[in-house]
Design a protein around this motif. Sequence first.
Motif, PDB file in Angstrom:
ATOM      1  N   ASN A 187      -7.266  -5.190  10.801  1.00 34.50           N
ATOM      2  CA  ASN A 187      -8.382  -4.748   9.978  1.00 34.50           C
ATOM      3  C   ASN A 187      -8.515  -3.402   9.719  1.00 34.50           C
ATOM      4  OD1 ASN A 187      -7.866  -7.290   8.280  1.00 34.50           O
ATOM      5  ND2 ASN A 187      -9.072  -7.947   9.630  1.00 34.50           N
ATOM      6  N   SER A 188      -8.385  -2.295  10.473  1.00 32.42           N
ATOM      7  CA  SER A 188      -9.019  -0.612  11.013  1.00 32.42           C
ATOM      8  C   SER A 188      -8.134   0.213   9.376  1.00 32.42           C
ATOM      9  CB  SER A 188      -8.355   0.142  12.017  1.00 32.42           C
ATOM     10  OG  SER A 188      -8.936   0.990  12.223  1.00 32.42           O
ATOM     11  N   ARG A 189      -8.694   0.799   9.027  1.00 31.08           N
ATOM     12  CA  ARG A 189      -8.140   1.111   8.011  1.00 31.08           C
ATOM     13  C   ARG A 189      -8.811   2.940   8.701  1.00 31.08           C
ATOM     14  NH1 ARG A 189      -8.769  -1.498   3.281  1.00 31.08           N
ATOM     15  NH2 ARG A 189      -8.660  -2.767   4.558  1.00 31.08           N
ATOM     16  N   LEU A 190      -7.865   4.751   7.770  1.00 31.15           N
ATOM     17  CA  LEU A 190      -8.326   5.512   8.361  1.00 31.15           C
ATOM     18  C   LEU A 190      -9.813   5.646   6.963  1.00 31.15           C
ATOM     19  CD1 LEU A 190      -5.476   7.083   8.938  1.00 31.15           C
ATOM     20  CD2 LEU A 190      -6.889   6.550   9.990  1.00 31.15           C
ATOM     21  N   ALA A 191      -9.698   5.260   6.043  1.00 32.95           N
ATOM     22  CA  ALA A 191     -11.356   5.987   4.948  1.00 32.95           C
ATOM     23  C   ALA A 191     -10.968   4.385   3.934  1.00 32.95           C
ATOM     24  CB  ALA A 191     -10.655   6.968   3.798  1.00 32.95           C
ATOM     25  N   PRO A 192     -12.533   4.034   4.255  1.00 27.58           N
ATOM     26  CA  PRO A 192     -12.568   2.655   3.306  1.00 27.58           C
ATOM     27  C   PRO A 192     -11.903   2.819   1.572  1.00 27.58           C
ATOM     28  CG  PRO A 192     -15.270   4.194   3.617  1.00 27.58           C
ATOM     29  CD  PRO A 192     -13.260   5.275   3.817  1.00 27.58           C
ATOM     30  N   ASP A 193     -10.710   3.959   1.209  1.00 21.45           N
ATOM     31  CA  ASP A 193     -10.373   3.423  -0.233  1.00 21.45           C
ATOM     32  C   ASP A 193      -8.806   3.105   0.487  1.00 21.45           C
ATOM     33  OD1 ASP A 193      -9.930   6.919   0.698  1.00 21.45           O
ATOM     34  OD2 ASP A 193      -9.800   6.534  -1.424  1.00 21.45           O
ATOM     35  N   MET A 194      -8.518   3.553   1.544  1.00 23.69           N
ATOM     36  CA  MET A 194      -7.160   3.277   2.253  1.00 23.69           C
ATOM     37  C   MET A 194      -7.162   2.008   2.326  1.00 23.69           C
ATOM     38  SD  MET A 194      -5.853   6.812   3.482  1.00 23.69           S
ATOM     39  CE  MET A 194      -4.302   6.880   4.005  1.00 23.69           C
ATOM     40  N   LEU A 195      -5.765   1.583   2.449  1.00 20.03           N
ATOM     41  CA  LEU A 195      -4.554   0.004   2.956  1.00 20.03           C
ATOM     42  C   LEU A 195      -5.110   0.077   4.461  1.00 20.03           C
ATOM     43  CD1 LEU A 195      -1.745  -0.409   0.547  1.00 20.03           C
ATOM     44  CD2 LEU A 195      -3.967  -1.477   0.762  1.00 20.03           C
ATOM     45  N   SER A 196      -5.718  -1.143   5.414  1.00 15.59           N
ATOM     46  CA  SER A 196      -5.438  -1.593   6.546  1.00 15.59           C
ATOM     47  C   SER A 196      -3.828  -1.472   6.663  1.00 15.59           C
ATOM     48  CB  SER A 196      -6.064  -2.880   7.018  1.00 15.59           C
ATOM     49  OG  SER A 196      -5.197  -3.756   6.613  1.00 15.59           O
ATOM     50  N   LEU A 197      -4.316  -1.245   8.302  1.00 15.60           N
ATOM     51  CA  LEU A 197      -3.054  -1.294   9.554  1.00 15.60           C
ATOM     52  C   LEU A 197      -1.880  -2.652   8.516  1.00 15.60           C
ATOM     53  CD1 LEU A 197      -1.296  -0.151  11.508  1.00 15.60           C
ATOM     54  CD2 LEU A 197      -2.259  -2.116  13.244  1.00 15.60           C
ATOM     55  N   CYS A 198      -2.787  -3.528   7.947  1.00 23.04           N
ATOM     56  CA  CYS A 198      -1.602  -4.862   7.691  1.00 23.04           C
ATOM     57  C   CYS A 198      -0.995  -4.473   6.284  1.00 23.04           C
ATOM     58  CB  CYS A 198      -2.653  -6.336   7.441  1.00 23.04           C
ATOM     59  SG  CYS A 198      -2.600  -7.214   9.149  1.00 23.04           S
ATOM     60  N   GLY A 199      -2.152  -3.541   5.411  1.00 25.78           N
ATOM     61  CA  GLY A 199      -1.420  -2.885   4.109  1.00 25.78           C
ATOM     62  C   GLY A 199      -1.187  -1.852   4.795  1.00 25.78           C
ATOM     63  N   GLN A 200      -0.937  -1.278   5.208  1.00 30.89           N
ATOM     64  CA  GLN A 200       0.794  -0.352   5.882  1.00 30.89           C
ATOM     65  C   GLN A 200       1.999  -0.651   5.694  1.00 30.89           C
ATOM     66  OE1 GLN A 200      -0.427   2.622   4.888  1.00 30.89           O
ATOM     67  NE2 GLN A 200      -2.573   2.529   4.693  1.00 30.89           N
ATOM     68  N   VAL A 201       1.817  -1.462   6.903  1.00 29.47           N
ATOM     69  CA  VAL A 201       3.104  -2.754   7.239  1.00 29.47           C
ATOM     70  C   VAL A 201       3.630  -3.138   6.260  1.00 29.47           C
ATOM     71  CG1 VAL A 201       3.722  -4.265   8.706  1.00 29.47           C
ATOM     72  CG2 VAL A 201       2.101  -2.246  10.063  1.00 29.47           C
ATOM     73  N   GLN A 202       2.790  -4.442   5.309  1.00 27.01           N
ATOM     74  CA  GLN A 202       2.891  -4.821   4.410  1.00 27.01           C
ATOM     75  C   GLN A 202       4.265  -4.165   3.723  1.00 27.01           C
ATOM     76  OE1 GLN A 202      -0.499  -6.471   3.001  1.00 27.01           O
ATOM     77  NE2 GLN A 202       0.248  -8.194   4.647  1.00 27.01           N
ATOM     78  N   ARG A 203       3.284  -2.430   3.057  1.00 26.25           N
ATOM     79  CA  ARG A 203       3.753  -1.363   1.940  1.00 26.25           C
ATOM     80  C   ARG A 203       5.008  -0.385   2.422  1.00 26.25           C
ATOM     81  NH1 ARG A 203       0.580  -4.076   0.753  1.00 26.25           N
ATOM     82  NH2 ARG A 203      -0.663  -4.534  -0.624  1.00 26.25           N
ATOM     83  N   ALA A 204       5.044  -0.717   3.950  1.00 26.52           N
ATOM     84  CA  ALA A 204       6.730  -0.218   4.616  1.00 26.52           C
ATOM     85  C   ALA A 204       7.187  -0.417   3.724  1.00 26.52           C
ATOM     86  CB  ALA A 204       6.715   0.402   5.465  1.00 26.52           C
ATOM     87  N   SER A 205       7.422  -2.283   4.020  1.00 30.77           N
ATOM     88  CA  SER A 205       8.276  -3.163   3.784  1.00 30.77           C
ATOM     89  C   SER A 205       8.527  -3.267   2.982  1.00 30.77           C
ATOM     90  CB  SER A 205       7.901  -4.665   4.471  1.00 30.77           C
ATOM     91  OG  SER A 205       8.625  -5.661   3.753  1.00 30.77           O
ATOM     92  N   ASP A 206       7.956  -3.531   1.706  1.00 27.03           N
ATOM     93  CA  ASP A 206       7.983  -3.689   0.197  1.00 27.03           C
ATOM     94  C   ASP A 206       8.810  -2.496  -0.412  1.00 27.03           C
ATOM     95  OD1 ASP A 206       6.231  -6.032   0.348  1.00 27.03           O
ATOM     96  OD2 ASP A 206       4.629  -5.427  -0.716  1.00 27.03           O
TER      97      ASP A 206
END
Length: 169
Positions: free
Chosen positions: A43-62
């Motif tokens: 659930n870590s993220r670089l900035a509050p308005d950025m996706l979390s690690l999970c979200g980044q992996v999901q978007r790379a997949s998508d």
Amino acid sequence: MTVSMYRLSVPVFIRGLNMLSTLLEKAEAHAAENGIEPGIMLNSRLAPDMLSLCGQVQRASDTSKNALGRLTPKPAPSLPDTEATFAELGARIEKTVAYLETISERDLQGSETRAVNLAVGSLDVTFTGIDYLLEFAVPNFFFHVTTAYDILRHDGVAIGKRDYLGPFS
């Protein structure tokens, strides 16, 4: 020598996803070795308005699977964004790679001139296939892969540029 749409997409996405999978394995080991709750890293993220690690992996997949779904007659599988563990993210990557491996050079023949309409949020643009691939899909894919890498580095995972680049053939 011409470079095909296949060569610019399928092997590039598969290599990036395999590298991302390796980074996640290193992150999971780092969490275990250092007594870090995996959910904190996921659930870590670089900035509050950025996706979390999970979200980044999901978007790379998508991004990778949807790009090929738009450029070929083979529809991309729908993968709900429900992953909450390293194992689930790894399984998502495996499913994405398995789909990409079904795409052949023939499936992409003529796709460079195919009209690809992208309507997401306030973005509504029509690309040619080659412009879509090179101006949107590949940069977007690597944005999310790089951001996942950066999150892991920020969280103390001992990875570097060679890990990001992955093995060479």
